[in-house]
Motif scaffolding. Structure first.
Motif, PDB file in Angstrom:
ATOM      1  N   MET A   1       0.848  -1.189   0.000  1.00  0.00           N
ATOM      2  CA  MET A   1       0.000   0.000   0.000  1.00  0.00           C
ATOM      3  C   MET A   1       0.888   1.245   0.000  1.00  0.00           C
ATOM      4  O   MET A   1       1.877   1.306   0.732  1.00  0.00           O
ATOM      5  N   PRO A   2       0.571   2.253  -0.838  1.00  0.00           N
ATOM      6  CA  PRO A   2       1.384   3.473  -0.865  1.00  0.00           C
ATOM      7  C   PRO A   2       1.403   4.142   0.507  1.00  0.00           C
ATOM      8  O   PRO A   2       0.424   4.084   1.244  1.00  0.00           O
ATOM      9  N   ARG A   3       2.522   4.800   0.777  1.00  0.00           N
ATOM     10  CA  ARG A   3       2.709   5.465   2.061  1.00  0.00           C
ATOM     11  C   ARG A   3       2.977   6.941   1.799  1.00  0.00           C
ATOM     12  O   ARG A   3       3.905   7.290   1.064  1.00  0.00           O
ATOM     13  N   ALA A   4       2.176   7.813   2.345  1.00  0.00           N
ATOM     14  CA  ALA A   4       2.352   9.253   2.148  1.00  0.00           C
ATOM     15  C   ALA A   4       3.601   9.719   2.891  1.00  0.00           C
ATOM     16  O   ALA A   4       3.878   9.274   4.001  1.00  0.00           O
ATOM     17  N   VAL A   5       4.365  10.601   2.232  1.00  0.00           N
ATOM     18  CA  VAL A   5       5.539  11.200   2.862  1.00  0.00           C
ATOM     19  C   VAL A   5       5.486  12.702   2.661  1.00  0.00           C
ATOM     20  O   VAL A   5       4.843  13.201   1.733  1.00  0.00           O
ATOM     21  N   LYS A   6       6.193  13.403   3.507  1.00  0.00           N
ATOM     22  CA  LYS A   6       6.237  14.863   3.417  1.00  0.00           C
ATOM     23  C   LYS A   6       7.222  15.264   2.315  1.00  0.00           C
ATOM     24  O   LYS A   6       8.350  14.752   2.278  1.00  0.00           O
ATOM     25  N   PRO A   7       6.840  16.171   1.395  1.00  0.00           N
ATOM     26  CA  PRO A   7       7.781  16.596   0.355  1.00  0.00           C
ATOM     27  C   PRO A   7       9.017  17.241   0.976  1.00  0.00           C
ATOM     28  O   PRO A   7       8.889  18.005   1.939  1.00  0.00           O
ATOM     29  N   PRO A   8      10.210  16.964   0.434  1.00  0.00           N
ATOM     30  CA  PRO A   8      11.421  17.545   1.003  1.00  0.00           C
ATOM     31  C   PRO A   8      11.551  19.041   0.711  1.00  0.00           C
ATOM     32  O   PRO A   8      12.284  19.737   1.387  1.00  0.00           O
ATOM     33  N   TYR A   9      10.883  19.522  -0.322  1.00  0.00           N
ATOM     34  CA  TYR A   9      10.961  20.935  -0.675  1.00  0.00           C
ATOM     35  C   TYR A   9       9.554  21.510  -0.624  1.00  0.00           C
ATOM     36  O   TYR A   9       8.635  20.989  -1.254  1.00  0.00           O
ATOM     37  N   ALA A  10       9.410  22.586   0.111  1.00  0.00           N
ATOM     38  CA  ALA A  10       8.074  23.085   0.420  1.00  0.00           C
ATOM     39  C   ALA A  10       7.484  23.956  -0.687  1.00  0.00           C
ATOM     40  O   ALA A  10       6.276  23.977  -0.864  1.00  0.00           O
ATOM     41  N   LEU A  11       8.297  24.676  -1.440  1.00  0.00           N
ATOM     42  CA  LEU A  11       7.731  25.718  -2.279  1.00  0.00           C
ATOM     43  C   LEU A  11       7.558  25.339  -3.744  1.00  0.00           C
ATOM     44  O   LEU A  11       6.455  25.230  -4.246  1.00  0.00           O
ATOM     45  N   ARG A  12       8.652  25.146  -4.463  1.00  0.00           N
ATOM     46  CA  ARG A  12       8.560  25.020  -5.917  1.00  0.00           C
ATOM     47  C   ARG A  12       9.351  23.820  -6.418  1.00  0.00           C
ATOM     48  O   ARG A  12      10.403  23.495  -5.888  1.00  0.00           O
ATOM     49  N   GLN A  13       8.850  23.264  -7.504  1.00  0.00           N
ATOM     50  CA  GLN A  13       9.602  22.218  -8.179  1.00  0.00           C
ATOM     51  C   GLN A  13       9.679  22.569  -9.660  1.00  0.00           C
ATOM     52  O   GLN A  13       8.680  23.011 -10.254  1.00  0.00           O
ATOM     53  N   VAL A  14      10.853  22.403 -10.237  1.00  0.00           N
ATOM     54  CA  VAL A  14      11.059  22.640 -11.660  1.00  0.00           C
ATOM     55  C   VAL A  14      11.474  21.318 -12.290  1.00  0.00           C
ATOM     56  O   VAL A  14      12.492  20.743 -11.913  1.00  0.00           O
ATOM     57  N   LEU A  15      10.654  20.834 -13.216  1.00  0.00           N
ATOM     58  CA  LEU A  15      10.998  19.613 -13.939  1.00  0.00           C
ATOM     59  C   LEU A  15      11.632  20.005 -15.267  1.00  0.00           C
ATOM     60  O   LEU A  15      11.104  20.874 -15.972  1.00  0.00           O
ATOM     61  N   VAL A  16      12.740  19.386 -15.583  1.00  0.00           N
ATOM     62  CA  VAL A  16      13.434  19.663 -16.850  1.00  0.00           C
ATOM     63  C   VAL A  16      13.581  18.343 -17.587  1.00  0.00           C
ATOM     64  O   VAL A  16      14.187  17.399 -17.061  1.00  0.00           O
ATOM     65  N   CYS A  17      13.048  18.279 -18.790  1.00  0.00           N
ATOM     66  CA  CYS A  17      13.192  17.047 -19.570  1.00  0.00           C
ATOM     67  C   CYS A  17      14.639  16.902 -20.015  1.00  0.00           C
ATOM     68  O   CYS A  17      15.197  17.799 -20.643  1.00  0.00           O
ATOM     69  N   THR A  18      15.222  15.762 -19.688  1.00  0.00           N
ATOM     70  CA  THR A  18      16.601  15.473 -20.080  1.00  0.00           C
ATOM     71  C   THR A  18      16.670  14.224 -20.955  1.00  0.00           C
ATOM     72  O   THR A  18      17.734  13.640 -21.121  1.00  0.00           O
ATOM     73  N   ASN A  19      15.514  13.852 -21.481  1.00  0.00           N
ATOM     74  CA  ASN A  19      15.473  12.622 -22.270  1.00  0.00           C
ATOM     75  C   ASN A  19      16.427  12.709 -23.468  1.00  0.00           C
ATOM     76  O   ASN A  19      16.417  13.684 -24.220  1.00  0.00           O
ATOM     77  N   LEU A  20      17.226  11.685 -23.616  1.00  0.00           N
ATOM     78  CA  LEU A  20      18.190  11.630 -24.719  1.00  0.00           C
ATOM     79  C   LEU A  20      17.810  10.472 -25.629  1.00  0.00           C
ATOM     80  O   LEU A  20      17.954   9.303 -25.268  1.00  0.00           O
ATOM     81  N   ARG A  21      17.285  10.822 -26.785  1.00  0.00           N
ATOM     82  CA  ARG A  21      16.817   9.812 -27.736  1.00  0.00           C
ATOM     83  C   ARG A  21      17.901   9.544 -28.781  1.00  0.00           C
ATOM     84  O   ARG A  21      18.623  10.464 -29.185  1.00  0.00           O
ATOM     85  N   ASP A  22      17.964   8.341 -29.227  1.00  0.00           N
ATOM     86  CA  ASP A  22      18.916   7.981 -30.288  1.00  0.00           C
ATOM     87  C   ASP A  22      18.628   8.831 -31.523  1.00  0.00           C
ATOM     88  O   ASP A  22      17.508   8.805 -32.045  1.00  0.00           O
TER      89      ASP A  22
END
Ligand code: FES
Length: 103
Positions: free
Chosen positions: A1-22
């Motif tokens: 069963m999933p277990r809720a955890v507290k996020p380590p960073y409270a304010l903002r998250q920036v996702l950057v795609c780093t996918n490297l395709r052939d």
């Protein structure tokens, strides 16, 4: 069963795609367009500016945009997405946007 955890960073998250395709696939990828370096520079800037507890920069796999130029960046919690050319000027813009929130 999933277990809720507290996020380590409270304010903002920036996702950057780093996918490297052939490259032989003929389809562009953010990793080929500088996404990996862009993410590394953002992480370094966050650390150097003492923003580590405020902004979390995370690299991702493909986010289904696959631009011919630039890389996909997503800001949370706003769920705002941008395609950004990976250059130092835009590193500053992305950081400022992450800190300030939507303008
Ligand atoms: S490779 Fe980045 S969105 Fe697909």
């Amino acid at each position: 069963m999933p277990r809720a955890v507290k996020p380590p960073y409270a304010l903002r998250q920036v996702l950057v795609c780093t996918n490297l395709r052939d490259p032989s696939t003929g389809k562009p990828s953010c990793g080929m367009n500088g996404g990996t370096t862009f993410r590394e520079h953002l992480k370094k800037a966050v650390k150097e500016r003492g923003l580590k507890g405020q902004v979390m920069v995370t690299g991702t796999s493909c986010m289904d945009y696959c631009p011919a130029q630039g890389c996909v960046v997503a800001f949370y919690p706003e769920n705002e997405w941008q395609i950004v050319d990976a250059n130092p000027e835009n590193e500053e813009r992305v950081l400022a946007r992450a800190i300030a929130g939507p303008g």
